[in-house]
Scaffold this motif. Structure first.
Motif, PDB file in Angstrom:
ATOM      1  N   TYR A   1       0.942  -1.256  -0.074  1.00 52.69           N
ATOM      2  CA  TYR A   1      -0.065  -0.004  -0.118  1.00 52.69           C
ATOM      3  C   TYR A   1       0.874   1.260  -0.057  1.00 52.69           C
ATOM      4  CZ  TYR A   1      -3.602  -3.196   1.311  1.00 52.69           C
ATOM      5  OH  TYR A   1      -4.731  -4.157   1.494  1.00 52.69           O
ATOM      6  N   VAL A   2       0.445   2.177  -0.691  1.00 52.61           N
ATOM      7  CA  VAL A   2       1.122   3.385  -0.828  1.00 52.61           C
ATOM      8  C   VAL A   2       0.521   4.460   0.044  1.00 52.61           C
ATOM      9  CG1 VAL A   2       2.093   5.218  -2.293  1.00 52.61           C
ATOM     10  CG2 VAL A   2       2.066   2.911  -3.112  1.00 52.61           C
ATOM     11  N   LEU A   3       0.958   5.162   1.025  1.00 52.70           N
ATOM     12  CA  LEU A   3       0.500   6.065   1.918  1.00 52.70           C
ATOM     13  C   LEU A   3       1.236   7.323   1.787  1.00 52.70           C
ATOM     14  CD1 LEU A   3       0.226   3.066   4.421  1.00 52.70           C
ATOM     15  CD2 LEU A   3      -1.924   4.177   3.710  1.00 52.70           C
ATOM     16  N   ALA A   4       0.363   8.358   2.240  1.00 58.03           N
ATOM     17  CA  ALA A   4       1.076   9.611   2.612  1.00 58.03           C
ATOM     18  C   ALA A   4       1.586   9.875   4.130  1.00 58.03           C
ATOM     19  CB  ALA A   4       0.151  10.819   2.420  1.00 58.03           C
ATOM     20  N   SER A   5       2.174  10.682   4.613  1.00 55.70           N
ATOM     21  CA  SER A   5       2.947  10.562   5.709  1.00 55.70           C
ATOM     22  C   SER A   5       2.300  10.197   6.953  1.00 55.70           C
ATOM     23  CB  SER A   5       3.656  12.195   5.918  1.00 55.70           C
ATOM     24  OG  SER A   5       4.153  12.302   7.190  1.00 55.70           O
ATOM     25  N   MET A   6       2.714   9.317   7.713  1.00 52.06           N
ATOM     26  CA  MET A   6       2.134   9.028   9.053  1.00 52.06           C
ATOM     27  C   MET A   6       2.743   9.364  10.137  1.00 52.06           C
ATOM     28  SD  MET A   6       1.312   4.804   7.846  1.00 52.06           S
ATOM     29  CE  MET A   6       0.987   4.595   9.692  1.00 52.06           C
ATOM     30  N   THR A   7       2.033  10.389  10.927  1.00 48.91           N
ATOM     31  CA  THR A   7       2.606  11.075  11.977  1.00 48.91           C
ATOM     32  C   THR A   7       1.773  10.774  13.223  1.00 48.91           C
ATOM     33  OG1 THR A   7       1.572  12.885  11.481  1.00 48.91           O
ATOM     34  CG2 THR A   7       3.701  12.747  10.389  1.00 48.91           C
ATOM     35  N   ARG A   8       0.523  10.246  13.068  1.00 50.67           N
ATOM     36  CA  ARG A   8      -0.396  10.051  14.212  1.00 50.67           C
ATOM     37  C   ARG A   8      -0.547   8.786  14.763  1.00 50.67           C
ATOM     38  NH1 ARG A   8      -3.911  14.601  14.399  1.00 50.67           N
ATOM     39  NH2 ARG A   8      -4.163  13.923  16.422  1.00 50.67           N
TER      40      ARG A   8
END
Length: 375
Positions: free
Chosen positions: A158-165
């Motif tokens: 899976y391609v995801l944008a930034s994960m910060t949470r």
């Protein structure tokens, strides 16, 4: 599909949808079939929200259709994960940037793209530029995982944008999407997959499909075996820790509500499981408009809901979720009559409306509580 252009050159044109791209490539329905799947629309009767009062944003008559496109040699660029077709055009509905028009997309202002890295795998694109927002994450990122599952589409990663949470990590692990199965985009991302699996956003219009609500409830409430707590029968959700849209007279509001048995809560930092328990436990929920109300998907049928709005920003998002869950929804528009704003308004005007604070009319709030049997 063999490339005949320089992959470092940014697109100069776009397709408004992946559906438009696929129909440009294939005229014969039999040739199209392996690369395109139309998902049926739920047959949900539409009723006006409040017949005598307008919403502050246009309403769709019904949810838009969902579909899945298999895009051989498609590419993904940048921190927001923009999708680029094999013929070097932006796919807008899989790449849209909030508060920008299609031809204002940031990819068109690039002079050169980073070198492309080929990944010989099937990549499902789940990017969203505001995936850090709880609502968009749950309904426009996670729901697309379910959309692919429901339609028998499998991907290698899976391609995801930034994960910060923290909730992002919690929910992906719960769904079995390990870190090894993720590709996280950043500003240097420019990848080409053997195939991209592309589907437009599910709920960015605010009209969440019922199947997405059912999916979230099953995965993060029912399968987890969460039990209700007596501590959260009546709750007020504060936005004191948010960057915008605060309740200006919140101390007065919370003082009154605490005297009537309400727990006044901040949800930031709580796990999804903890938030699910709070909303599953509640018999009455009062909250200003905001992403915390995503958790209404976990509420029991019949739960009373009062959503607080400024007259500048009145949306149907959480009313729609409430309808799917058979909740007893009401709203309180504070500070005067609704002042409609449309997507075509100037950006500063939209942002001003989006960020407008709320001053609760205590007389009207007390009246609504009396109507609900609370003095």
């Amino acid at each position: 599909m063999r490339s005949i252009f320089d992959k470092s050159a940014p697109p100069k044109d776009l397709y408004y949808s992946a559906k438009q791209w696929i129909h440009t490539c294939f005229d014969n329905p039999e040739e199209l079939q392996p690369f395109y799947k139309e998902c049926p629309i739920e047959n949900i009767p539409f009723q006006p929200i409040f017949r005598k009062q307008k919403m502050g944003w246009p309403q769709l008559v019904k949810p838009r259709p969902h579909y899945i496109v298999i895009m051989p040699k498609g590419r993904v660029w940048g921190g927001n994960g923009a999708v680029v077709s094999p013929d070097n055009k932006l796919i807008w509905d899989a790449s849209h940037e909030i508060m920008r028009k299609p031809r204002e997309h940031s990819i068109f202002s690039q002079s050169k793209l980073p070198p492309v890295t080929f990944i010989p795998e099937n990549l499902a694109v789940l990017t969203h530029m505001e995936g850090y927002s709880y609502y968009f994450w749950m309904f426009d990122v996670l729901a697309r995982i379910e959309l692919l599952r429901r339609n028998g589409i499998q991907s290698d990663r899976y391609v995801l944008a930034s994960m910060t949470r923290a909730f992002q990590e919690e929910t992906l692990m719960k769904l079995g999407v390990s870190r090894e199965k993720r590709i996280i985009c950043d500003n240097l991302t420019h990848i080409q997959g053997l195939e991209l699996i592309v589907t437009p956003l599910v709920a960015d219009t605010g009209m969440t499909p019922k199947w997405a609500c059912d999916f979230l409830r099953e995965e993060f409430l029912q399968k987890t075996g969460i039990k209700p707590s007596q501590d959260f029968k009546r709750i007020y959700i504060s936005r004191a820790d948010a960057k915008r849209r605060h309740v200006k007279n919140e101390q007065e509001v919370m003082g009154f509500l605490k005297n009537n048995g309400f727990a006044c809560l901040l949800l930031d930092g709580l796990s999804v499981a903890e938030q699910a328990q709070i909303f599953f436990s509640a018999e009455m929920i009062i909250a200003p408009h905001g992403a915390a109300l995503t958790n209404l998907v976990f509420s029991k049928p019949g739960t009373k809901v009062i959503e607080l709005f400024s007259p500048r920003w009145v949306r149907h998002t959480y009313w729609w979720i409430s309808q799917h869950g058979d909740l007893d929804y009401d709203r309180l528009v504070c500070g005067g009559p609704i002042l409609p704003i449309t997507p075509s308004a100037p950006l500063p005007e939209i942002l001003h409306a989006l960020e407008a604070d709320i001053t609760v009319d205590m007389r009207k709030l007390k009246k609504k509580l009396r109507s609900a049997g609370i003095s």
